[in-house]
Scaffold this motif. Structure first.
Motif, short mmCIF file in Angstrom:
data_model
loop_
_atom_site.label_atom_id
_atom_site.label_comp_id
_atom_site.label_asym_id
_atom_site.label_seq_id
_atom_site.Cartn_x
_atom_site.Cartn_y
_atom_site.Cartn_z
N GLY A 70 0.80 -1.22 0.00
CA GLY A 70 0.00 0.00 0.00
C GLY A 70 0.83 1.27 0.00
N GLN A 71 2.04 1.20 0.55
CA GLN A 71 2.89 2.38 0.64
C GLN A 71 3.55 2.74 -0.69
OE1 GLN A 71 5.42 2.29 4.09
NE2 GLN A 71 6.09 4.39 3.81
N ILE A 72 3.53 1.82 -1.64
CA ILE A 72 4.03 2.11 -2.98
C ILE A 72 2.99 2.99 -3.68
CG2 ILE A 72 4.72 1.13 -5.20
CD1 ILE A 72 6.63 0.56 -2.76
N ALA A 73 3.42 4.07 -4.27
CA ALA A 73 2.50 4.97 -4.98
C ALA A 73 2.59 4.64 -6.47
CB ALA A 73 2.88 6.43 -4.73
N LYS A 74 1.58 3.93 -6.95
CA LYS A 74 1.59 3.55 -8.37
C LYS A 74 0.98 4.66 -9.20
CE LYS A 74 -2.70 0.86 -8.06
NZ LYS A 74 -3.25 -0.50 -8.16
N THR A 75 1.57 4.88 -10.37
CA THR A 75 1.09 5.91 -11.28
C THR A 75 0.46 5.23 -12.48
OG1 THR A 75 2.86 7.40 -10.58
CG2 THR A 75 1.75 7.92 -12.65
N LEU A 76 -0.83 5.50 -12.67
CA LEU A 76 -1.60 4.91 -13.75
C LEU A 76 -1.88 5.96 -14.81
CD1 LEU A 76 -4.11 3.09 -11.40
CD2 LEU A 76 -2.12 2.08 -12.51
N SER A 77 -1.82 5.55 -16.07
CA SER A 77 -2.01 6.48 -17.20
C SER A 77 -3.37 6.22 -17.84
CB SER A 77 -0.92 6.25 -18.24
OG SER A 77 0.35 6.30 -17.65
N PHE A 78 -4.17 7.30 -17.96
CA PHE A 78 -5.52 7.17 -18.47
C PHE A 78 -5.80 8.12 -19.62
CE2 PHE A 78 -5.97 5.62 -14.12
CZ PHE A 78 -6.68 4.44 -14.34
N GLN A 79 -6.86 7.79 -20.35
CA GLN A 79 -7.35 8.64 -21.41
C GLN A 79 -8.86 8.75 -21.28
OE1 GLN A 79 -6.30 7.34 -25.34
NE2 GLN A 79 -7.13 9.16 -26.29
N LEU A 80 -9.36 9.97 -21.49
CA LEU A 80 -10.79 10.22 -21.59
C LEU A 80 -10.96 11.11 -22.80
CD1 LEU A 80 -13.70 10.15 -20.53
CD2 LEU A 80 -13.16 12.14 -19.14
N LYS A 81 -11.53 10.55 -23.86
CA LYS A 81 -11.62 11.24 -25.15
C LYS A 81 -10.21 11.63 -25.58
CE LYS A 81 -16.32 12.53 -24.24
NZ LYS A 81 -17.16 13.50 -23.59
N ASP A 82 -9.91 12.94 -25.72
CA ASP A 82 -8.57 13.33 -26.15
C ASP A 82 -7.70 13.82 -25.00
OD1 ASP A 82 -9.95 15.67 -25.72
OD2 ASP A 82 -9.27 16.65 -27.56
N LYS A 83 -8.16 13.63 -23.78
CA LYS A 83 -7.39 14.07 -22.60
C LYS A 83 -6.62 12.89 -22.00
CE LYS A 83 -7.97 16.05 -18.00
NZ LYS A 83 -8.92 16.51 -16.98
N ILE A 84 -5.31 13.07 -21.84
CA ILE A 84 -4.44 12.08 -21.21
C ILE A 84 -4.10 12.62 -19.81
CG2 ILE A 84 -2.23 10.85 -21.34
CD1 ILE A 84 -4.07 10.26 -23.71
N PHE A 85 -4.15 11.76 -18.80
CA PHE A 85 -3.82 12.19 -17.44
C PHE A 85 -3.32 11.03 -16.62
CE2 PHE A 85 -8.29 11.10 -17.62
CZ PHE A 85 -8.52 10.36 -16.47
N LEU A 86 -2.70 11.36 -15.48
CA LEU A 86 -2.14 10.37 -14.58
C LEU A 86 -2.90 10.38 -13.27
CD1 LEU A 86 1.67 11.16 -15.05
CD2 LEU A 86 0.25 9.52 -16.32
N VAL A 87 -3.06 9.19 -12.68
CA VAL A 87 -3.62 9.05 -11.34
C VAL A 87 -2.59 8.30 -10.51
CG1 VAL A 87 -5.44 8.02 -9.92
CG2 VAL A 87 -6.02 9.03 -12.14
N VAL A 88 -2.21 8.89 -9.39
CA VAL A 88 -1.28 8.24 -8.47
C VAL A 88 -2.11 7.75 -7.29
CG1 VAL A 88 0.85 8.45 -7.14
CG2 VAL A 88 0.50 9.88 -9.17
N ALA A 89 -1.99 6.45 -6.98
CA ALA A 89 -2.77 5.83 -5.90
C ALA A 89 -1.90 4.88 -5.11
CB ALA A 89 -3.96 5.08 -6.49
N ARG A 90 -2.37 4.51 -3.93
CA ARG A 90 -1.62 3.53 -3.14
C ARG A 90 -1.53 2.22 -3.92
NH1 ARG A 90 -3.76 2.36 2.44
NH2 ARG A 90 -3.04 0.27 2.07
N GLY A 91 -0.45 1.51 -3.71
CA GLY A 91 -0.14 0.34 -4.52
C GLY A 91 -1.16 -0.77 -4.50
N ASP A 92 -1.89 -0.92 -3.40
CA ASP A 92 -2.86 -2.00 -3.31
C ASP A 92 -4.29 -1.53 -3.60
OD1 ASP A 92 -3.27 -0.54 -1.00
OD2 ASP A 92 -2.94 -2.22 0.37
N ALA A 93 -4.44 -0.31 -4.09
CA ALA A 93 -5.77 0.22 -4.40
C ALA A 93 -6.21 -0.20 -5.79
CB ALA A 93 -5.76 1.75 -4.30
N ARG A 94 -7.51 -0.29 -5.96
CA ARG A 94 -8.09 -0.57 -7.27
C ARG A 94 -8.99 0.59 -7.65
NH1 ARG A 94 -10.49 -6.29 -8.09
NH2 ARG A 94 -10.31 -5.46 -10.17
#
Length: 161
Positions: free
Chosen positions: A41-65
Motif C-alpha cells: 500500500g505504501q508504494i505509490a503507483k502511477t496509472l495512465s488514463f485517457q478520456l476522449k482526447d485528454k491524457i492524465f495520470l492518477v497516483v494511488a496507493r499500490g494496493d488500491a483498485r
C-alpha cells in the motif's frame, strides 16, 4: 533519459529529495514493496488514463483498485487505461518506472486520497529500479496534482464505531 528527467525535475522542484536506485527491479508494486521494505500500500503507483482526447495520470496507493463509477463521476466520462505502447511515448517513462515527475510533456496529475493513509509513499522515479520517498502532500504540491477519490475502499478496513 527518463531517470535523468526525474532527477532534473526533482533537483529544481524538491532538492531535498533523493532518488533511490536499487539493484533489484521495482517494476511492480510487489517488487517495489520488497525492494524498499514496505507494505504494498505504501508504494505509490502511477496509472495512465485517457478520456476522449485528454491524457492524465492518477497516483494511488499500490494496493488500491480504481472504482469505475467514482472515476466516471470525477472525470466526467468512462476512462480507459493507456496501452503499454502509448505509456512511454506520452510520459517519457518506461512501464514499471512511470511517475508524475519529469514527464516528457505536461500532463494533468491526480492523487487519490488513498495515499493520505501514509506519512511517506514511494513512487517510481523514471526507471524500473528507481524510486523516491516522499510525503503524499509534497508529491501533490510539486506535481500540481489535484486530490481525487477514485479508488475502491480497502476491503480489510474495519467499520468505524
Amino acid at each position: 533519459m527518463s531517470l535523468e528527467s526525474v532527477r532534473n525535475h526533482l533537483a529544481s522542484a524538491a532538492p531535498e529529495l533523493e532518488v533511490i536506485v536499487t539493484e533489484d527491479s521495482s517494476a511492480t508494486v510487489d517488487l517495489a514493496a520488497k525492494a524498499h521494505g514496505v507494505e504494498p500500500g505504501q508504494i505509490a503507483k502511477t496509472l495512465s488514463f485517457q478520456l476522449k482526447d485528454k491524457i492524465f495520470l492518477v497516483v494511488a496507493r499500490g494496493d488500491a483498485r480504481m472504482d469505475n463509477k467514482k472515476a466516471k463521476a470525477t472525470f466526467g466520462g468512462k476512462v480507459k487505461m493507456l496501452g503499454l505502447d502509448e505509456v512511454e511515448t506520452l510520459t517519457g517513462h518506461p512501464v514499471g518506472g512511470v511517475c508524475p515527475f519529469g514527464l516528457a510533456q505536461p500532463l494533468p496529475v491526480y492523487c487519490d486520497v488513498s495515499l493520505k493513509e501514509y506519512d511517506v509513499v514511494i513512487p517510481a522515479a523514471g526507471a524500473t529500479n528507481a524510486a523516491v520517498r516522499i510525503p503524499p502532500e509534497r508529491m501533490a504540491e510539486i506535481t500540481g496534482a489535484e486530490w481525487v477519490d477514485v479508488c475502491q475502499p480497502r476491503q480489510d478496513a474495519s467499520p468505524q464505531a
